[in-house]
Design an enzyme around this catalytic site. Structure first.
Site, PDB file in Angstrom:
ATOM      1  N   ASP A 234       0.879  -1.163   0.000  1.00  0.00           N
ATOM      2  CA  ASP A 234       0.000   0.000   0.000  1.00  0.00           C
ATOM      3  C   ASP A 234       0.921   1.219   0.000  1.00  0.00           C
ATOM      4  O   ASP A 234       2.082   1.109   0.386  1.00  0.00           O
ATOM      5  CB  ASP A 234      -0.866  -0.028   1.268  1.00  0.00           C
ATOM      6  CG  ASP A 234      -1.882   1.091   1.295  1.00  0.00           C
ATOM      7  OD1 ASP A 234      -2.312   1.510   0.210  1.00  0.00           O
ATOM      8  OD2 ASP A 234      -2.233   1.546   2.388  1.00  0.00           O
TER       9      ASP A 234
ATOM     10  N   THR B 176       0.141   5.025   0.957  1.00  0.00           N
ATOM     11  CA  THR B 176       0.039   5.958   2.079  1.00  0.00           C
ATOM     12  C   THR B 176       0.117   5.223   3.408  1.00  0.00           C
ATOM     13  O   THR B 176      -0.638   4.288   3.658  1.00  0.00           O
ATOM     14  CB  THR B 176      -1.286   6.741   2.000  1.00  0.00           C
ATOM     15  OG1 THR B 176      -1.400   7.265   0.678  1.00  0.00           O
ATOM     16  CG2 THR B 176      -1.322   7.862   3.007  1.00  0.00           C
TER      17      THR B 176
ATOM     18  N   ARG C 192       0.099  14.733  -3.410  1.00  0.00           N
ATOM     19  CA  ARG C 192      -1.290  14.243  -3.308  1.00  0.00           C
ATOM     20  C   ARG C 192      -2.183  15.452  -3.522  1.00  0.00           C
ATOM     21  O   ARG C 192      -2.107  16.432  -2.772  1.00  0.00           O
ATOM     22  CB  ARG C 192      -1.496  13.646  -1.913  1.00  0.00           C
ATOM     23  CG  ARG C 192      -2.924  13.236  -1.582  1.00  0.00           C
ATOM     24  CD  ARG C 192      -3.173  11.806  -1.962  1.00  0.00           C
ATOM     25  NE  ARG C 192      -4.530  11.394  -1.621  1.00  0.00           N
ATOM     26  CZ  ARG C 192      -4.848  10.732  -0.509  1.00  0.00           C
ATOM     27  NH1 ARG C 192      -3.920  10.431   0.370  1.00  0.00           N
ATOM     28  NH2 ARG C 192      -6.089  10.344  -0.293  1.00  0.00           N
TER      29      ARG C 192
ATOM     30  N   ASP D 287      -4.604   6.148  -4.310  1.00  0.00           N
ATOM     31  CA  ASP D 287      -4.224   7.496  -4.733  1.00  0.00           C
ATOM     32  C   ASP D 287      -4.233   7.630  -6.255  1.00  0.00           C
ATOM     33  O   ASP D 287      -4.388   6.666  -6.987  1.00  0.00           O
ATOM     34  CB  ASP D 287      -2.826   7.813  -4.178  1.00  0.00           C
ATOM     35  CG  ASP D 287      -2.634   9.311  -3.961  1.00  0.00           C
ATOM     36  OD1 ASP D 287      -3.416  10.093  -4.529  1.00  0.00           O
ATOM     37  OD2 ASP D 287      -1.704   9.687  -3.229  1.00  0.00           O
TER      38      ASP D 287
ATOM     39  N   GLY E  33      -3.602  -2.050   7.160  1.00  0.00           N
ATOM     40  CA  GLY E  33      -4.717  -2.763   7.788  1.00  0.00           C
ATOM     41  C   GLY E  33      -6.059  -2.079   7.667  1.00  0.00           C
ATOM     42  O   GLY E  33      -7.061  -2.651   8.036  1.00  0.00           O
ATOM     43  N   ALA E  34      -6.089  -0.860   7.137  1.00  0.00           N
ATOM     44  CA  ALA E  34      -7.350  -0.121   7.087  1.00  0.00           C
ATOM     45  C   ALA E  34      -8.275  -0.649   6.001  1.00  0.00           C
ATOM     46  O   ALA E  34      -9.367  -1.110   6.269  1.00  0.00           O
ATOM     47  CB  ALA E  34      -7.077   1.359   6.882  1.00  0.00           C
ATOM     48  N   ASN E  35      -7.821  -0.573   4.746  1.00  0.00           N
ATOM     49  CA  ASN E  35      -8.672  -1.047   3.653  1.00  0.00           C
ATOM     50  C   ASN E  35      -8.006  -2.201   2.911  1.00  0.00           C
ATOM     51  O   ASN E  35      -8.316  -2.480   1.773  1.00  0.00           O
ATOM     52  CB  ASN E  35      -8.989   0.097   2.681  1.00  0.00           C
ATOM     53  CG  ASN E  35      -7.728   0.767   2.181  1.00  0.00           C
ATOM     54  OD1 ASN E  35      -6.625   0.397   2.593  1.00  0.00           O
ATOM     55  ND2 ASN E  35      -7.867   1.729   1.308  1.00  0.00           N
TER      56      ASN E  35
END
Length: 1229
Positions: A471, A473, A657, A723, A857-859
């Site tokens: 991932d 970010t 970004r 992103d 671990g978020a998405n």
């Protein structure tokens, strides 16, 4: 056969299964019972281990609707069988039939096709059934889920609409007795029990006792760890499983019930001070701030809003069905913590229960832990194959022993015992414990460096990883974004970038108002909390956020729940003049903005928006922020600058970004009440483009170095991010994922539209697109096609594919033929939704990559679970979303995990090879001695198995991992050329030297068939030797243990165990050298010294215990010479011939994993080819296609003139005849 005999349940889902119906047959049961008695219960054990055989042996096929037993088989690659008994549920006594209406009619229009009254629905469902069936309903339970027979679909259906059980996730901790029986009935322990009984019959009491003690220790430790895991899971689930909850009943009555009584359709009241959710529920009133770290590993609180009503203002949308995934921003998931709630006067925060028990998200998670999928790894498949080979070898010995004993007229009882004994010798009893030791040690080492593991078997698999997805970010880059600046738009033209947003000139601008209101921040305990990007943006303007307290909400009717305002020092003292739109600011009141309605950020929509109102203004404002391309498409075209795309590209290429902002004034007729019910799409259109926020996302300090290490180790790296694509490509170049000379090909896939076919446009990034000379582009950009064996030159002009999530979905759907080719060189995947990340991991696995996934671990939960080795950088110590969790949020854990995985894998190979050699050496020793009707003594077996084997096995596994990653990868299975050659060569050497000693001793001038009065030693010692063995004479006559052959074979074989242990204990390149493994070194030295000492300088008491006879000193020296030559040959073959010649000539792989033949050393090429030719027959290494699909594909693409696609070309998908379902690829230049 009737079609009803085979059905599919859970179709299209992960746990899809085929189902077959059976009825019990009395005749078959009688035959099986007879077979069980005749086999002494062995048949019963066999049927216990094999559910498919058990059902087929005792039942006959039947229609599923009338069957008594169902046989289930998973449809995945494992094809695992299960069986379940059909049970009957009496409906007369079931509570739901008499249950009153359990849910209040949802009158505010928020609930979208939700079950409001389960009792009514159940009666409607039951009306489909004949009256006779209403009395009893047939069902079976599998993996904690009940499946009921549904007559309308003529199949068993998952418990959803018909019946709702107790809302409880029950993890029953099995009793110690139950666990013990299950553990003892393991095939391995049954074999051990058989071995122990056999040894006791043969009076090998000491060895049998030792094995019993080992087995008891093994069983006790196994029971302890299994029960501990059950207790931990039970405690985790049971901690908040039963709580008191308030539910709305008829006439707005509030009733307090236990959470176990909740059913789908109940309207639950969420308390003000929060709660831990006992079920999955969808919000229909108010908003909640929820911590979902238990499910996602993401500790940042999430704001959940009430479910919108799609039927308002949108035609044809009234039939939208609620889905927990697509409506997750409105769903409170079971197990998550509601921190606080917000509501308005007289209205409670309400949620409709949608899923209970094991159907909830937490329930599914617990089920995945309770019933994990089998670990598919070549090592374990090969291990069973290897054991079968040992069994085959044992069979040969079994037959040989019987024939030899019959020829020598041995008693029948002795023949049976000795022939069965050879089987117990061949299959080593300590093998499972030995294999587990390396993994346990690796797990401990990982824990020391802050990596926690909940799936130890995956450590070995991590040793095979050859591709890692990252991932961006928070993983490759810093978690927090810094505001670099803003670039506002006025009159459809970009102004100059501005660094400072916190100033008097901008304080009342719509741009700053959007930054102040368009976020999901909230105050928890007086501290601002929420998405890191929103926090940085809000902190940059220096505004103040105030939330209405409960008292204020009660005091004022319909007060704004959240208010933002600038600090007093930023407000100008005089009212600005000259601007006609500033009349609303001419009020003496303090300038503040209230947030009326929030549409939270959606990764699918890539935007968020709010409706706000400036205090004292009659009209409301709509503000929106999100991905620039999305925001621009929702704005009036005349407000978007002409050079928008160029400016955006400039920023993204530099790795910034970029977030776009938009605004519009809403009509004055839109009241507060209407806004609460308005749909999102009505607000988010016809906006005015306001400009860009430029955020800087710095690379983590360790990122470039870690990626360089991975590249040196020939491990591919892939970026998967939500992103912008150009930003992702820029970051990929900055961190070294894409080298400066590498070419980037952007695949832009468009779905079918207006009758046109799906197509892919190929663009070359950077300067290539501006180059006018197309032939120059082609020759420069396309890798040279190689005409010789070497594939090294491929690395000179490498190319990478980049695409966004939309293109990826189109390619998956319409260009199946291209997917493997794109997976081979796809490096950047941008704007990827969570489910697309999982699809990408699966696509990479489909071309035989061993995929690692590293995310925050978020998405990334789905991808982390799906990957062979998923590692979460969550700060939570035990994230259940991922097999591995790193305590430190740094990708440096990835090479550490791979290093430890490789070390554990090589340790497993070493142990397996050693145990195989141990069993074969002992098997051959016994076979040789059987030829003279002798055997090894009880204490000889004991010394070999306990003092040598166990000590060596448990210390040789202690080698730590090598300090750096190397380009070479360990083999994935035991059935590989190098490992087979290693084992077979050592077997031949050991057998050769054992045979040499066995037959040579018979040629000695002093040799005679040994008897108690034999005196091969000096006559001065004869009295001593004779007296020492007189008491044992009876035993010697019976077993014939003491003889010159036995003594010779015992000493040579004892040294051979230690020789192969040293030969197999390799260090570099995957483990530290064995001399750094101090326990192993000390153990081996002590054993060597002891065996050498008793061989050269016999000790009477030791010889008496080990039943060794006296041989002349000259023969002792001869045995020492045999052992030394054996050691020299074994170590030379293993460490020189195998490592220096075979690995480089035959088994080496290049950076993409293909075979290569000495490309780095041209002078060696002819030798290598000669060596390969010579060894090809013996090792079955003839030229053949690589096994891995990606290797085969890489070789194919080398000779494909159309690949990679040329710049500025288009590939169209044209459907062919539906028989094969493939696509025709047409390239249009």
């Amino acid at each position: 056969m009737d079609k009803e005999e085979r059905k599919t349940i859970n179709q299209g889902q992960e746990d899809e299964m085929e189902i077959y119906g059976y009825n019990l047959s009395r005749l078959k049961i009688a035959i099986v019972s007879l077979g069980v008695i005749c086999t002494g219960g062995f048949l019963l054990l066999l049927l216990y281990w094999m559910p498919e055989w058990r059902v087929k042996a005792t039942c006959i096929r039947a229609a599923i609707k009338d069957c008594e037993v169902v046989l289930l088989r998973t449809t995945d690659e494992f094809r695992v069988w299960f069986c379940a008994k059909i049970r009957l549920l009496s409906l007369e006594t079931h509570p739901f039939l008499s249950r009153k209406s359990t849910a209040n009619k949802v009158s505010n229009g928020h609930a979208v096709h939700l079950i409001e009254n389960p009792a009514e629905e159940n009666r409607h469902e039951l009306s489909k059934y004949p009256q006779t069936q209403l009395q009893q309903i047939r069902y079976f339970t599998h993996h904690s889920v009940k499946y009921f027979w549904n007559d309308t679909i003529h199949n068993f259906d998952f418990l959803k609409k018909l019946l709702y059980g107790v809302n409880e996730i029950t993890v029953k901790v099995p009793s110690v007795f139950k666990l013990l029986i299950k553990e003892v009935l393991n095939p391995f322990y049954i074999f051990q029990l058989f071995s122990v009984i056999l040894w006791c019959t043969d009076e090998y009491y000491y060895y049998a006792l030792a094995i019993v003690i080992m087995s008891i220790v093994s069983i006790v430790s196994s029971l302890y760890s299994i029960r501990k895991q059950y207790v931990m899971l039970h405690d985790m689930v049971a901690a908040h499983s039963t709580v008191r909850v308030s539910v709305c009943r008829v006439n707005e009555e509030i009733e307090e019930i236990f959470s176990t009584d909740l059913v789908p359709g109940d309207v639950m009241v969420i308390p003000l001070n929060g709660t831990i959710m006992p079920c999955d529920a969808v919000l229909i009133n108010g908003t909640c701030i929820v911590n979902e770290s238990m499910l996602t590993g993401e500790s940042v609180p999430v704001t959940k809003t009430n479910l919108p009503n799609p039927s308002v203002d949108i035609k044809g949308m009234g039939d939208e069905l609620y889905n927990p995934e697509s409506h997750k921003r409105h769903t409170l998931f079971c197990g998550t913590t509601v921190i606080q709630t917000r509501f308005y006067t007289g209205e409670l925060v309400k949620a409709v229960v949608v899923r209970t028990g094991f159907s909830t998200s937490k329930g599914q998670l617990v089920r995945s832990i309770l019933y994990p999928k089998p670990t598919d790894f070549k090592l374990y498949r090969d291990a069973y194959l290897f054991l079968l080979c040992l069994v085959a070898v044992a069979g040969i010995g079994f037959v040989y022993t019987i024939i030899n004993s019959i020829l020598n007229e041995v008693e029948v009882g002795v023949i049976i015992i000795e022939s069965l004994d050879i089987i117990t010798i061949t299959v080593p009893p300590a093998l499972p414990a030995a294999m587990t030791a390396g993994i346990v040690y690796a797990q401990r080492r990982l824990k020391k460096i802050g990596i926690f593991c909940i799936s130890p078997q995956r450590i070995n698999i991590c040793g095979q990883l050859n591709l890692v997805c990252f991932d961006k970010t928070g993983t490759l880059t810093e978690d927090g974004l810094d505001l670099w600046g803003i670039q506002r738009v006025e009159n459809a033209q970009f102004l100059l970038p501005e660094e400072n947003v916190c100033n008097e000139m901008l304080v009342k601008s719509q741009f700053v108002a959007c930054m102040a209101t368009c976020h999901s921040l909230t105050k928890i305990g007086g501290v601002l909390s929420g998405d890191p990007l929103d926090l940085k943006m809000f902190e940059a303007i220096g505004w103040i956020l105030e939330e209405a307290t409960e008292e204020e909400t009660a005091l004022h009717n319909r007060i704004m729940p959240t208010v933002v305002r600038p600090p007093k020092q930023l407000l100008p003292e005089s009212i600005p003049a000259g601007n006609q739109e500033m009349e609303l600011f001419e009020l003496p009141a303090i300038y503040e903005i209230g947030i009326v309605r929030q549409f939270p950020f959606s990764s699918a929509l890539q935007r968020m928006s709010v409706v706000a109102r400036v205090l004292g203004d009659k009209k409301m404002d709509a503000y929106m922020k999100g991905a620039p391309e999305v925001i621009a498409s929702l704005c009036k075209p005349e407000t978007v600058p002409v050079d928008f795309e160029k400016v955006l590209e400039d920023f993204t290429k530099q790795g910034f970004r970029v977030i776009a902002l938009a605004h519009r004034k809403l009509e004055s007729k839109l009241t507060w009440h209407k806004v609460q019910n308005i749909s999102r799409d009505t607000i988010e259109n016809n906006m005015d483009f306001m400009g860009l926020i430029i955020m800087q996302n710095k690379l983590k300090q360790e990122t470039p170095a870690v990626l360089e290490d991975l590249h040196k180790a020939n491990i591919r790296t892939v970026m998967v991010t939500g992103d912008n694509m150009l930003t992702a490509v820029s970051v990929a170049r900055d961190c070294g994922m894409i080298l400066p000379q590498d070419k980037v090909i952007i695949a832009e896939a468009l779905p079918p539209k207006d009758g046109k076919l799906a197509k892919i446009n190929w663009h070359y990034a950077d300067s290539l697109t501006q180059c006018s000379n197309s032939s120059a582009i082609n020759s420069e950009a396309i890798p040279i096609k190689l005409v010789h064996d070497s594939l090294e030159d491929l690395q000179v002009t490498r190319y990478h594919f980049a695409m966004n999530g939309k293109s990826f979905s189109v390619i998956l759907e319409h260009f199946q033929d291209l997917v493997p080719k794109l997976m081979l060189h796809g490096t950047v995947f941008a704007r990827m939704a969570p489910d697309q990340k999982t699809q990408l991991v699966e696509a990479l696995q489909n071309v035989d990559y061993f995929v690692g996934m590293c995310g925050d671990g978020a998405n990334d939960c789905g991808a982390l679970k799906r990957a062979h080795g998923g590692i979460s950088l969550s700060e939570l110590e035990a994230s259940v979303a991922s097999p591995f969790t790193s305590k430190t949020p740094s990708i440096s854990c990835v090479p550490n995990l791979i290093r430890e995985g490789r070390a554990a894998l090589i340790t497993s190979f070493c142990v397996f090879k050693f145990m195989a050699l141990y069993s074969i050496i002992q098997y051959f020793s016994v076979t040789l001695l059987y030829s003279i009707l002798s055997n090894l003594g009880d204490f000889q077996f004991l010394f070999i198995d306990l003092a040598i084997i166990l000590v060596v096995v448990f210390t040789m596994s202690l080698n730590p991992a090598w300090k750096e990653l190397v380009a070479q990868r360990p083999p994935s299975g035991l059935i590989s050329g190098a490992l087979l050659f290693s084992v077979l060569s050592q077997i031949i050497i050991c057998i050769g030297f054992q045979s040499l000693g066995f037959f040579w001793v018979k040629q000695q001038p002093w040799y005679e068939v040994w008897h108690p009065h034999s005196d091969a030693c000096n006559t001065t010692r004869s009295l001593y030797w004779n007296s020492s063995h007189l008491y044992n004479e009876t035993e010697l006559d019976e077993h014939n243990i003491q003889n010159y052959e036995n003594t010779t074979v015992f000493f040579i074989s004892s040294f051979q165990y230690l020789i192969v242990a040293i030969a197999f204990s390799k260090g570099k390149p995957f483990r530290q050298p064995c001399y750094k493994n101090y326990f192993f070194v000390v153990s081996v030295i002590i054993l060597y010294v002891f065996v050498l000492f008793i061989m050269l300088y016999p000790v009477a008491s030791v010889d008496q215990v080990l039943e060794i006879v006296c041989v002349p000193y000259q023969w002792r020296v001869t045995m020492l010479i045999i052992v030394l030559v054996n050691a020299f040959v074994s170590i030379m073959v293993e460490n020189f011939f195998l490592d220096m010649v075979l690995w480089k000539v035959v088994f080496n792989r290049d950076k993409q994993g293909e075979y290569r033949f000495g490309t780095t050393q041209p002078p060696q090429a002819s030798v290598d080819r000669w060596g390969k030719c010579c060894l090809s027959w013996a090792l079955c290494c003839r030229k053949k296609m690589p096994k891995a699909k990606y290797m085969y594909l890489a070789q194919e693409l080398l000779v494909d003139p159309e690949w990679p696609p040329k710049p500025q070309t288009t590939t169209e998908a044209k459907a062919l005849v539906k028989e094969n379902g493939s696509c025709q690829i047409i390239t249009i230049t």
